[in-house]
Design an enzyme around this catalytic site. Sequence first.
Site, PDB file in Angstrom:
ATOM      1  N   ASP A  59     -69.708  10.942 -15.951  1.00 29.29           N
ATOM      2  CA  ASP A  59     -70.608  10.485 -16.730  1.00 29.29           C
ATOM      3  C   ASP A  59     -70.762   8.873 -16.821  1.00 29.29           C
ATOM      4  O   ASP A  59     -69.895   8.418 -17.106  1.00 29.29           O
ATOM      5  CB  ASP A  59     -70.158  11.101 -18.414  1.00 29.29           C
ATOM      6  CG  ASP A  59     -71.320  10.918 -19.386  1.00 29.29           C
ATOM      7  OD1 ASP A  59     -72.453  10.547 -18.789  1.00 29.29           O
ATOM      8  OD2 ASP A  59     -71.013  10.934 -20.490  1.00 29.29           O
ATOM      9  N   MET A  60     -72.037   8.512 -16.621  1.00 28.54           N
ATOM     10  CA  MET A  60     -72.269   7.063 -16.162  1.00 28.54           C
ATOM     11  C   MET A  60     -72.310   6.376 -17.572  1.00 28.54           C
ATOM     12  O   MET A  60     -72.830   6.900 -18.553  1.00 28.54           O
ATOM     13  CB  MET A  60     -73.616   6.996 -15.717  1.00 28.54           C
ATOM     14  CG  MET A  60     -73.762   7.323 -14.408  1.00 28.54           C
ATOM     15  SD  MET A  60     -72.365   6.841 -13.206  1.00 28.54           S
ATOM     16  CE  MET A  60     -73.338   5.022 -13.003  1.00 28.54           C
ATOM     17  N   ASP A 106     -77.606  11.204 -15.373  1.00 27.56           N
ATOM     18  CA  ASP A 106     -76.565  10.475 -15.013  1.00 27.56           C
ATOM     19  C   ASP A 106     -75.141  11.180 -15.365  1.00 27.56           C
ATOM     20  O   ASP A 106     -74.104  10.617 -15.654  1.00 27.56           O
ATOM     21  CB  ASP A 106     -76.582   9.015 -16.016  1.00 27.56           C
ATOM     22  CG  ASP A 106     -76.544   9.403 -17.422  1.00 27.56           C
ATOM     23  OD1 ASP A 106     -76.765  10.581 -17.931  1.00 27.56           O
ATOM     24  OD2 ASP A 106     -76.145   8.535 -18.343  1.00 27.56           O
ATOM     25  N   GLU A 107     -75.201  12.411 -15.155  1.00 30.94           N
ATOM     26  CA  GLU A 107     -74.074  13.252 -15.599  1.00 30.94           C
ATOM     27  C   GLU A 107     -74.030  14.527 -14.540  1.00 30.94           C
ATOM     28  O   GLU A 107     -74.988  15.106 -14.282  1.00 30.94           O
ATOM     29  CB  GLU A 107     -74.422  13.639 -16.857  1.00 30.94           C
ATOM     30  CG  GLU A 107     -73.053  14.289 -17.541  1.00 30.94           C
ATOM     31  CD  GLU A 107     -73.726  14.683 -19.060  1.00 30.94           C
ATOM     32  OE1 GLU A 107     -72.997  15.736 -19.153  1.00 30.94           O
ATOM     33  OE2 GLU A 107     -74.682  14.140 -19.801  1.00 30.94           O
TER      34      GLU A 107
END
Lengths: 404, 377
Positions: free
Chosen positions: A8-9, A104-105
């Site tokens: 996860d960013m 982003d995940e």
Amino acid sequence: MRIIGHVDMDAFFAAIEVRDHPELRGKPIIVGGRPGEPRGVVSTASYEARRYGIRSAMPLATAFRLCPRGIFLPVDMPRYVAVSQQLFHLLSEFTPLIEPVSIDEAFLDLSDVAADFGEAERLAHAIKEAIKTRLQLTASMGVAPNKFLAKIASDLQKPDGLTVVRPQDVDNLLLQLPLERLWGLGVKSRERLQRAGIHSIADLRLLSRAQLRALLGSWGEEVYDLIRGIDERPVTSPGPAKSVGREFTFPEDLAGSDRIHQELARLARLVSSRLAETCQAGRTVILKARYTDFSTHTRSRTLPYSLWQAHELYRLACDLLQQLPQPTGPFRLLGLSLAGLVPYRQLPLLDEELPVTRTDQPQVAHRSDRLDDLVARINRQLKGAGEETPLISRGWPPRSYHRY
Amino acid sequence: MRLVTRRSDLVAALQTVERAVSTRQTMPILSGVLLAAAEGQLRLYATDLELSIECRIPAQVEEEGSAVLDARYLHQIARRFPEDEVYIEKAAASGVVQVRSGLSRLSLHYQDPSDFPQLPPVESEYGFTINQKTLFTMIRSTLFATANDPGRPFLTGVLFEIDPGELRLVATDGNRLALNRHVWEEKENPPTGSFRAIVPERSLGELLRASVISAAGEEDNIQVTVRMDRRQVSFSWPSYQLVTRLIEGQFPNYRPVIPAHQRITVAVPREALLAAVERAAVLSRSGAAFTSLMLENGVLRLRSREAEVGQVEEEIPVTYEESPFETAYQARFLTDVLRVLSSEEVLLGLDASLSPGTIRPAGQDNYVYVMMPVRVG
């Protein structure tokens, strides 16, 4: 034994902005529309901004009130998508089994690439390091025996964290977590549980399957297993895309026939150039429209043949527009997509754009297609991996279509 | 109106004209069939304002007259009548038409025939006669190539292109094209002028389907009279007539897309090729399969792939010794044409991977089919 990772960013959009504008480092960054736009919402807030109580999906006006000195930046989606593509490319170097959750995940199945949790932990460090050195961004990761736990784990030490939950730690971890950590549980459901005196996962564990079902519906039965560390859901890589589409939310309501048609032409061009990259075509054209009262309508048409050309897409989008309850808008959102995809493109024998009545050379009939391809190729080279509005385009929309 | 006719004739005629009965709710009378008795004939007529079909069957007319009856009820009951003799009588006083056969008796309310719309007659005297078998073969070999796209109405029909002594039928959907040419012999009274008309696909389909003439079509010497003006065309037999509106608009100039010369020509057994393409298309889940065609060392190889399913490969021996060549077509583009041709061999004409290919029946120069390949990523 399965070993699942979750990446996860950290504050993805805001982090990209800071990376590309170092002068912003350490400042409260709020990405989402522009301040003064009453209906914009916060897409991402940097950790500095979160200290002011700013959260994702909060109206920008509220964010502005909470932090008037914050730096408000518009969403630059094409840039974020480009970085996301780099991220997924990077992840694919570690394992082929990747399930994207959002931009982003992602879940990673590490079972085949790590012999045990120790090796998986070293792998997770390597992934985080690669993201740091190659993208200059940070990610938080969780490693656990299943997806449910991996996602909980990645959230435990944000930002730039890594939490490994070994099988023997599962119960210890779950029994000390508050309800908020049960992802998938909505605010309404959580309030309902809290009114019933349930405040933690340990409390939930006291309920029977039937009681959970009564409280949470059919999902309750699944929760019964999840909170006991049981989650058999596989990590599934998405298959080939079922449809290709784009949509725009307009900063101001879109009205006026010319402007609406301009946007339809832009959508048609974007969908067409995306199809050109994969050499695909499709049979079902879908127009999606959202009015200012948020009512959303879709209109679709399935053709007896497949198409990909921007001018054909545009022509059909214009037809579908007329079928909407209010074709003149004002629109808040317009989207165009093509489904029923086939892995080839039928070349035209007679091209409408260049009617053969104008020429005696048969070869000229294919020029339009070649030009479409050339434009797509040049744009691809100019813009890199991102999916930007084409930098060059042919004269568009063709004037003759304005009759719609 | 009072008459006697045969059930078999009546049912065949109803079955034929029913194809033009409208399902449109806006004009309920169009769900009827017009019956008109006069001069030893019963005329049956139906129209949906685009297409009209008329059949005439022999009848003993005892009293002339006409009425409009619901086409579906009349047909469904008539075909179940016990006897072959059918009596039809209009009882104006009670507003019904009685239809009797044996001990069975049907009373149907009728509508006023003067309310029944009729397509205006074809105005021009321009026309020609042609052998039915020739015409039907020409229609069948082009009809499938029409477009089914309301956005390009001028491609949804077959172009009838008439020049002195010659008729060409042309159909295209923009991606492939079929052309069939007929040249009259001098003694056959060929057409003298020139005329262009785009005839709707649906109307030609009904023409081929008409049961009253398809049986008779087995005979070789039946002539059809075709008459046209700027808005309509009629196809007439002694006891049957189909009139259809024409499609407005300009048919594209198709001549430049027919390749004058192609680098490669290979003779391929038609049925073997058809069967191979049909098998290759089975794997497709989208129903829009494509087939790669590869030519090398005396073999035509066909290959179809479907992601996550598998692939089919077929080989047909051919006379080909040039450098290897590869292209790909939608399977449908090949099967459509191979099904309607009847020659033992077809000539496959190819030039470059992404330029048009052609299929012609071997030994006949009156037909050409041009198809564009697909580009595969």
